[in-house]
Design a protein around this motif. Sequence first.
Motif, PDB file in Angstrom:
ATOM      1  N   GLU A 103       0.825  -1.216   0.000  1.00  6.25           N
ATOM      2  CA  GLU A 103       0.000   0.000   0.000  1.00  6.25           C
ATOM      3  C   GLU A 103       0.855   1.259   0.000  1.00  6.25           C
ATOM      4  O   GLU A 103       0.527   2.238  -0.653  1.00  6.25           O
ATOM      5  N   LYS A 104       1.959   1.218   0.762  1.00  6.35           N
ATOM      6  CA  LYS A 104       2.743   2.447   0.919  1.00  6.35           C
ATOM      7  C   LYS A 104       3.644   2.751  -0.271  1.00  6.35           C
ATOM      8  O   LYS A 104       3.859   3.901  -0.603  1.00  6.35           O
ATOM      9  N   TYR A 105       4.205   1.710  -0.877  1.00  2.23           N
ATOM     10  CA  TYR A 105       5.268   1.972  -1.865  1.00  2.23           C
ATOM     11  C   TYR A 105       4.865   1.698  -3.312  1.00  2.23           C
ATOM     12  O   TYR A 105       5.561   2.119  -4.225  1.00  2.23           O
ATOM     13  N   LYS A 106       3.770   0.964  -3.497  1.00  2.00           N
ATOM     14  CA  LYS A 106       3.281   0.711  -4.873  1.00  2.00           C
ATOM     15  C   LYS A 106       4.427   0.319  -5.811  1.00  2.00           C
ATOM     16  O   LYS A 106       4.648   0.936  -6.846  1.00  2.00           O
ATOM     17  N   ASP A 107       5.172  -0.713  -5.394  1.00  2.00           N
ATOM     18  CA  ASP A 107       6.361  -1.120  -6.145  1.00  2.00           C
ATOM     19  C   ASP A 107       6.278  -2.622  -6.389  1.00  2.00           C
ATOM     20  O   ASP A 107       6.454  -3.422  -5.465  1.00  2.00           O
ATOM     21  N   ALA A 108       6.001  -3.019  -7.630  1.00  2.00           N
ATOM     22  CA  ALA A 108       5.819  -4.451  -7.948  1.00  2.00           C
ATOM     23  C   ALA A 108       7.079  -5.269  -7.683  1.00  2.00           C
ATOM     24  O   ALA A 108       7.011  -6.479  -7.476  1.00  2.00           O
ATOM     25  N   ARG A 109       8.229  -4.606  -7.649  1.00  2.00           N
ATOM     26  CA  ARG A 109       9.491  -5.344  -7.476  1.00  2.00           C
ATOM     27  C   ARG A 109       9.603  -6.000  -6.106  1.00  2.00           C
ATOM     28  O   ARG A 109      10.396  -6.922  -5.927  1.00  2.00           O
ATOM     29  N   HIS A 121      19.031  -0.412  -6.230  1.00  2.00           N
ATOM     30  CA  HIS A 121      19.839  -1.331  -7.037  1.00  2.00           C
ATOM     31  C   HIS A 121      19.469  -2.785  -6.731  1.00  2.00           C
ATOM     32  O   HIS A 121      19.323  -3.616  -7.633  1.00  2.00           O
ATOM     33  N   GLN A 122      19.278  -3.100  -5.437  1.00  2.00           N
ATOM     34  CA  GLN A 122      18.960  -4.473  -5.040  1.00  2.00           C
ATOM     35  C   GLN A 122      17.599  -4.918  -5.593  1.00  2.00           C
ATOM     36  O   GLN A 122      17.445  -6.049  -6.061  1.00  2.00           O
ATOM     37  N   LEU A 123      16.609  -4.031  -5.549  1.00  2.00           N
ATOM     38  CA  LEU A 123      15.284  -4.362  -6.086  1.00  2.00           C
ATOM     39  C   LEU A 123      15.348  -4.630  -7.591  1.00  2.00           C
ATOM     40  O   LEU A 123      14.753  -5.590  -8.089  1.00  2.00           O
ATOM     41  N   GLU A 124      16.077  -3.775  -8.297  1.00  2.00           N
ATOM     42  CA  GLU A 124      16.241  -3.963  -9.756  1.00  2.00           C
ATOM     43  C   GLU A 124      16.905  -5.302 -10.040  1.00  2.00           C
ATOM     44  O   GLU A 124      16.466  -6.074 -10.889  1.00  2.00           O
ATOM     45  N   GLN A 125      17.996  -5.534  -9.319  1.00  2.00           N
ATOM     46  CA  GLN A 125      18.815  -6.734  -9.506  1.00  2.00           C
ATOM     47  C   GLN A 125      17.997  -8.008  -9.279  1.00  2.00           C
ATOM     48  O   GLN A 125      18.012  -8.925 -10.101  1.00  2.00           O
ATOM     49  N   GLN A 126      17.273  -8.069  -8.160  1.00  2.00           N
ATOM     50  CA  GLN A 126      16.514  -9.279  -7.821  1.00  2.00           C
ATOM     51  C   GLN A 126      15.346  -9.498  -8.783  1.00  2.00           C
ATOM     52  O   GLN A 126      15.004 -10.627  -9.102  1.00  2.00           O
ATOM     53  N   THR A 127      14.747  -8.408  -9.254  1.00  2.00           N
ATOM     54  CA  THR A 127      13.650  -8.527 -10.223  1.00  2.00           C
ATOM     55  C   THR A 127      14.179  -9.079 -11.537  1.00  2.00           C
ATOM     56  O   THR A 127      13.596  -9.996 -12.121  1.00  2.00           O
ATOM     57  N   LYS A 128      15.327  -8.543 -11.983  1.00  2.00           N
ATOM     58  CA  LYS A 128      15.945  -9.047 -13.233  1.00  2.00           C
ATOM     59  C   LYS A 128      16.313 -10.515 -13.111  1.00  2.00           C
ATOM     60  O   LYS A 128      16.063 -11.308 -14.020  1.00  2.00           O
ATOM     61  N   LEU A 129      16.907 -10.883 -11.970  1.00  2.00           N
ATOM     62  CA  LEU A 129      17.307 -12.279 -11.771  1.00  2.00           C
ATOM     63  C   LEU A 129      16.094 -13.201 -11.827  1.00  2.00           C
ATOM     64  O   LEU A 129      16.124 -14.241 -12.478  1.00  2.00           O
ATOM     65  N   ALA A 130      15.017 -12.818 -11.162  1.00  2.00           N
ATOM     66  CA  ALA A 130      13.814 -13.662 -11.135  1.00  2.00           C
ATOM     67  C   ALA A 130      13.214 -13.795 -12.534  1.00  2.00           C
ATOM     68  O   ALA A 130      12.887 -14.898 -12.986  1.00  2.00           O
ATOM     69  N   ILE A 131      13.107 -12.678 -13.234  1.00  2.00           N
ATOM     70  CA  ILE A 131      12.401 -12.692 -14.518  1.00  2.00           C
ATOM     71  C   ILE A 131      13.232 -13.341 -15.626  1.00  2.00           C
ATOM     72  O   ILE A 131      12.688 -13.860 -16.602  1.00  2.00           O
TER      73      ILE A 131
END
Length: 214
Positions: free
Chosen positions: A106-112, A139-149
Motif C-alpha cells: 500500500e505504501k510503496y506501490k512497487d511491484a518489485r 539497485h537491489q530491487l532492480e537486480q533481484q527482479t531481473k534475476l527472477a524474470i
Amino acid sequence: FFFSNTDIFLKKYVQAKKVNYEAIKKDPKTLEDLVKQIATFSLSNDPKVNKAFFINAYNIVMINAIVEKYPIKSPMDITGVFDKTKYTVAGTKLTLNDIENKMIREKYKDARIHFVLVCGANGCPPITNFAYTPENLEHQLEQQTKLAINNPDFIKVNVKSKKVEISQIFEWYKEDFISTKSSYIDFLNKYKSEPIPANFKVAFYTYDWSLNKH
C-alpha cells in the motif's frame, strides 16, 4: 545495527539460496536477537529506511515462524502463519500479510517487492544471503527482479507453443503488475534480456509450497 546484523545472519545461514533451518534451530540466539530488534525498531522519516526495514523484517519473521515449528515440510503446515499470528514489528502487532500488504504494497506501490519477499517456500523467488539496505535498496530491487524474470524456472518461455508460464504470484497480485494499458508481457519485458513476443499466451503454473530448506 539491524541491517548489518541481518546481513551477518543471512550470510551465515543462507547457502545456495536455501535456508539452513536446522542450524538456526540448534543455535537460535542470533535469530532471537534479530526478532527483538524488529520488535523495537524505530521507523524513520526516510521512506527508503522503512521500506528496507519492512522487507528484511518480513523475511526474518518468516524464518523465525518456520524455525519455531521446525521440522516441517512447508510454511503452509503452520496454521495461520500468514493471516492469524501477530508479530511485533516496530512496536505494532502485525501479521505477515499486514507487513506485506499494509506496510509495503500500500505504501510503496512497487511491484518489485514481490521478488524480494520470501515466504519460506521454493515457489518464491530465492532468498538472498545479504540484507536489503536503505542505501542499496533501489539497485537491489532492480537486480533481484531481473534475476527472477530471467530465471527459466521462474518464467518459463516456450517458443514452440508461443506460451509463457509464470508464477501464481502474478495472479494473486495481479493489480501490481498489469493495468488497463499494460499486460503481463509488458511488465516482464521491462526486465527480460530477451523480450517475449506480445502475442504469446500467458498461463500460471502451480506454486511450489515445499520448504526452501538447505
